[in-house]
Design an enzyme around this catalytic site. Sequence first.
Site, PDB file in Angstrom:
ATOM      1  N   ASP A  52      59.444  67.921  91.507  1.00  0.00           N
ATOM      2  CA  ASP A  52      58.021  67.628  91.307  1.00  0.00           C
ATOM      3  C   ASP A  52      57.367  68.687  90.405  1.00  0.00           C
ATOM      4  OD1 ASP A  52      57.752  65.250  92.687  1.00  0.00           O
ATOM      5  OD2 ASP A  52      57.298  66.213  94.604  1.00  0.00           O
ATOM      6  N   LYS A 106      60.986  64.971 103.201  1.00  0.00           N
ATOM      7  CA  LYS A 106      61.218  66.061 102.235  1.00  0.00           C
ATOM      8  C   LYS A 106      61.447  67.420 102.909  1.00  0.00           C
ATOM      9  CE  LYS A 106      58.651  64.138  98.290  1.00  0.00           C
ATOM     10  NZ  LYS A 106      57.609  64.420  97.281  1.00  0.00           N
TER      11      LYS A 106
HETATM   12  P1  NAP Z   1      49.780  65.982 101.907  1.00  0.00           P
HETATM   13  O1  NAP Z   1      50.813  67.039 102.007  1.00  0.00           O
HETATM   14  O2  NAP Z   1      49.504  65.104 103.070  1.00  0.00           O
HETATM   15  O3  NAP Z   1      48.380  66.703 101.489  1.00  0.00           O
HETATM   16  C1  NAP Z   1      47.188  65.950 101.402  1.00  0.00           C
HETATM   17  C2  NAP Z   1      46.072  66.833 100.817  1.00  0.00           C
HETATM   18  O4  NAP Z   1      44.907  66.015 100.675  1.00  0.00           O
HETATM   19  C3  NAP Z   1      45.690  68.000 101.728  1.00  0.00           C
HETATM   20  O5  NAP Z   1      45.279  69.086 100.925  1.00  0.00           O
HETATM   21  C4  NAP Z   1      44.494  67.411 102.497  1.00  0.00           C
HETATM   22  O6  NAP Z   1      43.605  68.380 102.987  1.00  0.00           O
HETATM   23  C5  NAP Z   1      43.820  66.613 101.392  1.00  0.00           C
HETATM   24  N1  NAP Z   1      42.949  65.564 101.935  1.00  0.00           N
HETATM   25  C6  NAP Z   1      43.331  64.415 102.540  1.00  0.00           C
HETATM   26  N2  NAP Z   1      42.243  63.682 102.893  1.00  0.00           N
HETATM   27  C7  NAP Z   1      41.157  64.425 102.515  1.00  0.00           C
HETATM   28  C8  NAP Z   1      39.743  64.220 102.614  1.00  0.00           C
HETATM   29  N3  NAP Z   1      39.221  63.105 103.173  1.00  0.00           N
HETATM   30  N4  NAP Z   1      38.909  65.180 102.103  1.00  0.00           N
HETATM   31  C9  NAP Z   1      39.420  66.294 101.524  1.00  0.00           C
HETATM   32  N5  NAP Z   1      40.755  66.537 101.402  1.00  0.00           N
HETATM   33  C10 NAP Z   1      41.606  65.611 101.894  1.00  0.00           C
HETATM   34  O7  NAP Z   1      50.070  64.998 100.689  1.00  0.00           O
HETATM   35  P2  NAP Z   1      50.849  65.324  99.314  1.00  0.00           P
HETATM   36  O8  NAP Z   1      52.266  64.941  99.455  1.00  0.00           O
HETATM   37  O9  NAP Z   1      50.487  66.698  98.871  1.00  0.00           O
HETATM   38  O10 NAP Z   1      50.185  64.223  98.349  1.00  0.00           O
HETATM   39  C11 NAP Z   1      48.848  64.358  97.905  1.00  0.00           C
HETATM   40  C12 NAP Z   1      48.565  63.333  96.807  1.00  0.00           C
HETATM   41  O11 NAP Z   1      49.419  63.576  95.693  1.00  0.00           O
HETATM   42  C13 NAP Z   1      48.825  61.876  97.244  1.00  0.00           C
HETATM   43  O12 NAP Z   1      47.840  61.071  96.664  1.00  0.00           O
HETATM   44  C14 NAP Z   1      50.181  61.560  96.634  1.00  0.00           C
HETATM   45  O13 NAP Z   1      50.333  60.185  96.316  1.00  0.00           O
HETATM   46  C15 NAP Z   1      50.105  62.376  95.344  1.00  0.00           C
HETATM   47  N6  NAP Z   1      51.440  62.741  94.824  1.00  0.00           N
HETATM   48  C16 NAP Z   1      51.737  62.338  93.584  1.00  0.00           C
HETATM   49  C17 NAP Z   1      52.963  62.654  93.042  1.00  0.00           C
HETATM   50  C18 NAP Z   1      53.272  62.200  91.650  1.00  0.00           C
HETATM   51  O14 NAP Z   1      54.448  62.189  91.275  1.00  0.00           O
HETATM   52  N7  NAP Z   1      52.265  61.858  90.869  1.00  0.00           N
HETATM   53  C19 NAP Z   1      53.904  63.403  93.778  1.00  0.00           C
HETATM   54  C20 NAP Z   1      53.550  63.819  95.069  1.00  0.00           C
HETATM   55  C21 NAP Z   1      52.302  63.476  95.583  1.00  0.00           C
HETATM   56  P3  NAP Z   1      43.831  69.023 104.464  1.00  0.00           P
HETATM   57  O15 NAP Z   1      44.880  70.088 104.287  1.00  0.00           O
HETATM   58  O16 NAP Z   1      42.506  69.557 104.819  1.00  0.00           O
HETATM   59  O17 NAP Z   1      44.292  67.903 105.365  1.00  0.00           O
END
Ligand code: NAP
Length: 287
Positions: free
Chosen positions: A105, A68
């Site tokens: 999104d 992305k």
């Molecule tokens: P990302 O950029 O990798 O961000 C992950 C986030 O989760 C960061 O804020 C990270 O914190 C936090 N995190 C991960 N492990 C953690 C832990 N053990 N304890 C506390 N915080 C933790 O991922 P993303 O693309 O934003 O996606 C995040 C979620 O949204 C995923 O589950 C994804 O499947 C979902 N999502 C859903 C849609 C939809 O259409 N429904 C679209 C996009 C994403 P740090 O910054 O501290 O690492």
Amino acid sequence: MLAPPKAFVVGHPIAHSRSPLIHGHWLATHGLAGGYERIDVAPDSFAGFLRGFAEAGFVGGNVTIPHKEAAFRLVDHLTPRARRIGAVNTLSLDGDGRLHGDNTDAPGFIAHLDASLGADWPASTGTAAGRTAVILGAGGAARAIVVGLLDRGLSRILVANRTAERAGALRDLDPERVASVEWEALPAHLAAAGLLVNTTSLGMGSGPPLVLDLSPLPAGAAVADAVYVPLETPLLAAARARGLAAVDGLGMLLHQAVPGFARWFGVTPQVTPELRALVVADIEERR
Ligand code: NAP
């Protein structure tokens, strides 16, 4: 004779993507002669893929992890919201063959929130808390959701993240309305919020759950989760148990697909209970 339009979802890996199910359902529903394919492209081949997909007969497609941000850097033209979010999830070509990048999104999240809570939220709560949201997480999903909530007119958006600097970085979206807060201070902030959104990956699959006491949230608040596998995350179950509105992550996934389909195939599709049931069945089957 012109070949029917076809689109793609590109990622690495890509086998997990449910986008072909969504777009395939819409193509069939509308009786359109088009196609939608999964394409696995490694990061070092992504720029070449972008340059060559038109020649391979594609009119555009979706971009998912890990491309992305690369798509954001490589397209010829960005929509204003893609520019603010810093990532592209939807590609299309204009008449001159220029590559356009959008991020759907943000409107996808808001469309699902509107469909779930009624289009008059947050005004319907009638309180300052109704216009305040607490966001957990500061990754790509958080940035899109904060942009969506800003555009929806929320007056205060508080972001808490494990890595505090990342939460602070989201302030650049609107320093007057977005602030970063400490995770430890969440109870006080929840007490003054009408919406809580989890955008961390906590609660996903068999990973660790999100453990958070929802009791400080005011009655009438809503809780949304970006995670959609499982569909009913422990957070959403806790919200329902408290009698709060619970908004799952699947609706965001379905609604974010609408603008791309409309652009590639010329018909604006609907997110229907049939589509949702199809994807829910797929989630259940693959768990
Ligand atoms: P990302 O950029 O990798 O961000 C992950 C986030 O989760 C960061 O804020 C990270 O914190 C936090 N995190 C991960 N492990 C953690 C832990 N053990 N304890 C506390 N915080 C933790 O991922 P993303 O693309 O934003 O996606 C995040 C979620 O949204 C995923 O589950 C994804 O499947 C979902 N999502 C859903 C849609 C939809 O259409 N429904 C679209 C996009 C994403 P740090 O910054 O501290 O690492």
